[in-house]
Design an enzyme around this catalytic site. Structure first.
Site, PDB file in Angstrom:
ATOM      1  N   SER A 105       4.913  -1.398   2.744  1.00  0.00           N
ATOM      2  CA  SER A 105       4.245  -2.485   3.451  1.00  0.00           C
ATOM      3  C   SER A 105       4.452  -3.871   2.869  1.00  0.00           C
ATOM      4  CB  SER A 105       2.748  -2.202   3.443  1.00  0.00           C
ATOM      5  OG  SER A 105       2.316  -2.060   4.713  1.00  0.00           O
ATOM      6  N   ASP A 156      -2.596   5.684  13.085  1.00  0.00           N
ATOM      7  CA  ASP A 156      -3.504   4.518  13.210  1.00  0.00           C
ATOM      8  C   ASP A 156      -3.394   3.903  14.599  1.00  0.00           C
ATOM      9  OD1 ASP A 156      -0.945   3.480  12.644  1.00  0.00           O
ATOM     10  OD2 ASP A 156      -1.681   1.902  11.302  1.00  0.00           O
ATOM     11  N   ARG A 192       0.831  -1.205   0.000  1.00  0.00           N
ATOM     12  CA  ARG A 192       0.000   0.000   0.000  1.00  0.00           C
ATOM     13  C   ARG A 192       0.861   1.248   0.000  1.00  0.00           C
ATOM     14  NH1 ARG A 192       2.635   1.947   3.291  1.00  0.00           N
ATOM     15  NH2 ARG A 192       2.716   1.547   5.534  1.00  0.00           N
ATOM     16  N   ASP A 237      -2.011  -1.156   7.465  1.00  0.00           N
ATOM     17  CA  ASP A 237      -1.445  -1.908   6.342  1.00  0.00           C
ATOM     18  C   ASP A 237      -2.258  -3.165   6.043  1.00  0.00           C
ATOM     19  OD1 ASP A 237       0.381   0.040   6.920  1.00  0.00           O
ATOM     20  OD2 ASP A 237       1.886  -1.312   7.741  1.00  0.00           O
ATOM     21  N   ASN A 289      13.814  -0.747   8.003  1.00  0.00           N
ATOM     22  CA  ASN A 289      13.067  -1.926   8.436  1.00  0.00           C
ATOM     23  C   ASN A 289      12.612  -1.645   9.867  1.00  0.00           C
ATOM     24  OD1 ASN A 289      12.303  -4.335   9.631  1.00  0.00           O
ATOM     25  ND2 ASN A 289      13.627  -5.542   8.300  1.00  0.00           N
ATOM     26  N   LYS A 290      11.306  -1.417  10.014  1.00  0.00           N
ATOM     27  CA  LYS A 290      10.856  -0.939  11.332  1.00  0.00           C
ATOM     28  C   LYS A 290      11.012  -1.975  12.445  1.00  0.00           C
ATOM     29  CE  LYS A 290       5.855  -1.589  10.698  1.00  0.00           C
ATOM     30  NZ  LYS A 290       5.937  -2.307   9.425  1.00  0.00           N
ATOM     31  N   HIS A 348       1.398   7.710  11.093  1.00  0.00           N
ATOM     32  CA  HIS A 348       1.649   7.438  12.510  1.00  0.00           C
ATOM     33  C   HIS A 348       0.467   7.859  13.384  1.00  0.00           C
ATOM     34  CE1 HIS A 348       5.797   6.010  12.431  1.00  0.00           C
ATOM     35  NE2 HIS A 348       6.019   6.890  11.467  1.00  0.00           N
TER      36      HIS A 348
HETATM   37  C1  GLA Z   1       3.814   1.259   9.629  1.00  0.00           C
HETATM   38  C2  GLA Z   1       2.783   0.578  10.518  1.00  0.00           C
HETATM   39  C3  GLA Z   1       1.418   1.204  10.312  1.00  0.00           C
HETATM   40  C4  GLA Z   1       1.495   2.722  10.487  1.00  0.00           C
HETATM   41  C5  GLA Z   1       2.614   3.316   9.654  1.00  0.00           C
HETATM   42  C6  GLA Z   1       2.844   4.793   9.912  1.00  0.00           C
HETATM   43  O1  GLA Z   1       3.526   1.001   8.293  1.00  0.00           O
HETATM   44  O2  GLA Z   1       2.705  -0.799  10.218  1.00  0.00           O
HETATM   45  O3  GLA Z   1       0.485   0.615  11.182  1.00  0.00           O
HETATM   46  O4  GLA Z   1       1.637   3.035  11.838  1.00  0.00           O
HETATM   47  O5  GLA Z   1       3.843   2.654   9.867  1.00  0.00           O
HETATM   48  O6  GLA Z   1       1.737   5.534   9.522  1.00  0.00           O
END
Ligand code: GLA
Length: 458
Positions: free
Chosen positions: A145, A52, A43, A190, A233-234, A50
């Protein structure tokens, strides 16, 4: 709509080059023919970053890039995973004993998250095994994502193998929750868009309860994605979870300031709902209640009347327990203002005033500024790229996804698209120092794509 399940489509595999290639590779890997295929898209978030996980609505659309998995259920309990990309090694385990290692975000762990989510939902301890070949074309670690698409795809694969049924909404909720097994405290954007997307329309995604409403994007403009080529990479760093915790702490301090029962409050939206006031008023409350100087853990404990031990073990996530600085004022200001921008964006799309592209662009620019200055989730390369995009004709440009790298999204008047693409390419990607890896470079116009699907060979 809320009860609809993901569609199943019969296709002639021979007519779809990617499916055909996957079928052939599957055959040479496992010596058999896949029984079915599942796809789940990535997506791009147009606005609402930031927020959701703070309970606020976001406005993404699915991109056409996706994760595609060819599947064959087997009679043993063996789960065998392979990937068409040789960078991602084969993996096998017993479907009865799924272990997800949080210490390293290895690719197969995202598959296991989706599988475990479905397994737990139905309370199953014994799952049949399967052979799966995964093929993804979403650029990894780029804010589009790819990881959630893999989680969602694996969730739908598992559901299909079990022969059970769930609605898109249920699947999205299960996958949002189960992706947290990887250690990141993401919201549900996502996974929701991956299941609820429909071709031709962006969606406003609202939470608690989860629902998606069509948002018709302006016909005179195109949305363009550009990769900054900085990988983020979060799950590999604590940046993301620190932000989630800062928002949680800000919500608790705001609730305490307003004499609400703060210990149950987790999200900034809950404070607004409990007070029954507007987002603009929440910004004023934030100014009164919080200070711009960073908070240290001791001050937070004093404000809430709790011990450091309670802060660490009852409020913070495992990977944020040693953080020494929390910026609560800045994060809350971003969240309440960004939540208002996402709603304004939708309103403008509905009312379609003559200068709508300009108005939407302004909101996207403000969003980037707030992400950069208040949320501090940008980086110099992203800032440079949005400047270049605006210079060459974007009405608005912003980072998209978690940030700290990854992609930007820009709104570009349709007639300017060819020159925009050529100029941005030259200015950002053809740098004289040749420092950007060619395989990461991507700059493309995108349209709202459809959501997750099952394919059966006709
Ligand atoms: C990542 C998280 C989402 C959202 C975005 C920031 O993609 O998986 O849930 O928090 O960051 O908007």
């Amino acid at each position: 709509m809320a009860t609809e399940s993901p569609a199943t489509r019969r296709v002639q595999v021979a007519e779809h080059p990617r499916l055909l290639k996957l079928k052939e590779m599957f055959n040479s890997k496992f010596g058999s023919i896949p029984k079915f295929y599942v796809r789940a898209p990535g997506r791009v978030n147009i606005i609402g970053e930031h927020i959701d996980y703070c309970g606020y609505s976001v406005l993404p659309m699915a991109v056409e890039q996706d994760v595609l998995i060819a599947v064959e259920p087997v009679k043993t309990y063996a789960l065998q995973l392979a990937n068409t990309n040789p960078l991602y090694p084969d993996f096998s385990t017993s479907a009865n004993n799924i272990q997800i290692d949080k210490t390293k975000p290895l690719w197969h762990n995202y598959f296991l998250c989706g599988l475990k989510g479905i397994q737990e939902h139905f309370g199953l301890s014994n799952l049949t095994g399967m052979n799966c070949l995964v093929d993804g074309n979403i650029p990894p670690s780029s804010g589009l994502s790819s990881s959630s698409a893999l989680v969602c795809c694996a969730g739908l694969v598992t559901l299909t193998v079990l022969g059970r049924n769930l609605s898109k909404v249920e699947l999205a909720e299960i996958c949002a929750k189960s992706e947290r097994y990887i250690g990141t405290e993401g919201g549900g954007m996502d996974q929701s868009i991956s299941f609820l997307a429909e071709e031709g329309t962006a969606k406003l995604i609202e939470f608690s309860p989860l629902r998606a409403t069509d948002v018709k994007l302006p016909s005179g403009a195109v949305f363009v994605i550009a990769n900054s080529c900085v990988e983020m990479n979060k799950a590999a760093t604590s940046h993301f979870n620190i932000r989630v915790m800062e928002c949680r702490l800000a919500a608790k301090l705001l609730a305490k300031y307003k004499s609400l029962q703060w210990d149950k409050v987790l999200r900034l939206e809950e404070v607004q709902a409990k007070l029954g006031i507007s987002l603009e008023e929440m910004l004023l409350v934030t100014e009164d209640a919080l200070h711009p100087e960073p908070y240290n853990p001791e001050e937070i404990c004093r404000c809430l009347g709790i011990s450091l031990e309670e802060l660490r073990t009852q409020i913070l996530s495992p990977n944020t327990q040693d953080v020494l600085i929390f910026k609560l004022y800045q994060r809350a200001k971003h969240v309440y203002s960004e939540a208002a921008r996402a709603l304004q964006f939708k309103k403008i799309c509905e009312e379609a005033p003559e200068n709508m592209v300009q108005l939407l662009g302004e909101l996207m620019n403000q969003s980037h500024m707030s992400c950069r200055d208040m949320y501090e989730c940008s980086c110099p390369e992203l800032d440079q790229l949005v400047d270049i995009c605006r210079k060459f004709g974007a009405q608005g440009s912003r980072l998209t996804g978690a940030g700290w790298g990854g992609c930007t999204v820009s709104i570009v008047p349709a007639d300017k698209l060819p020159s925009f693409l050529a100029n941005v390419h030259k200015a950002y990607y053809q740098r004289s120092d040749g420092s950007l890896a060619p395989e990461k470079q991507s700059l493309f116009a995108t349209k709202p794509g459809g959501g997750a699907l099952v394919f059966l060979e006709a």
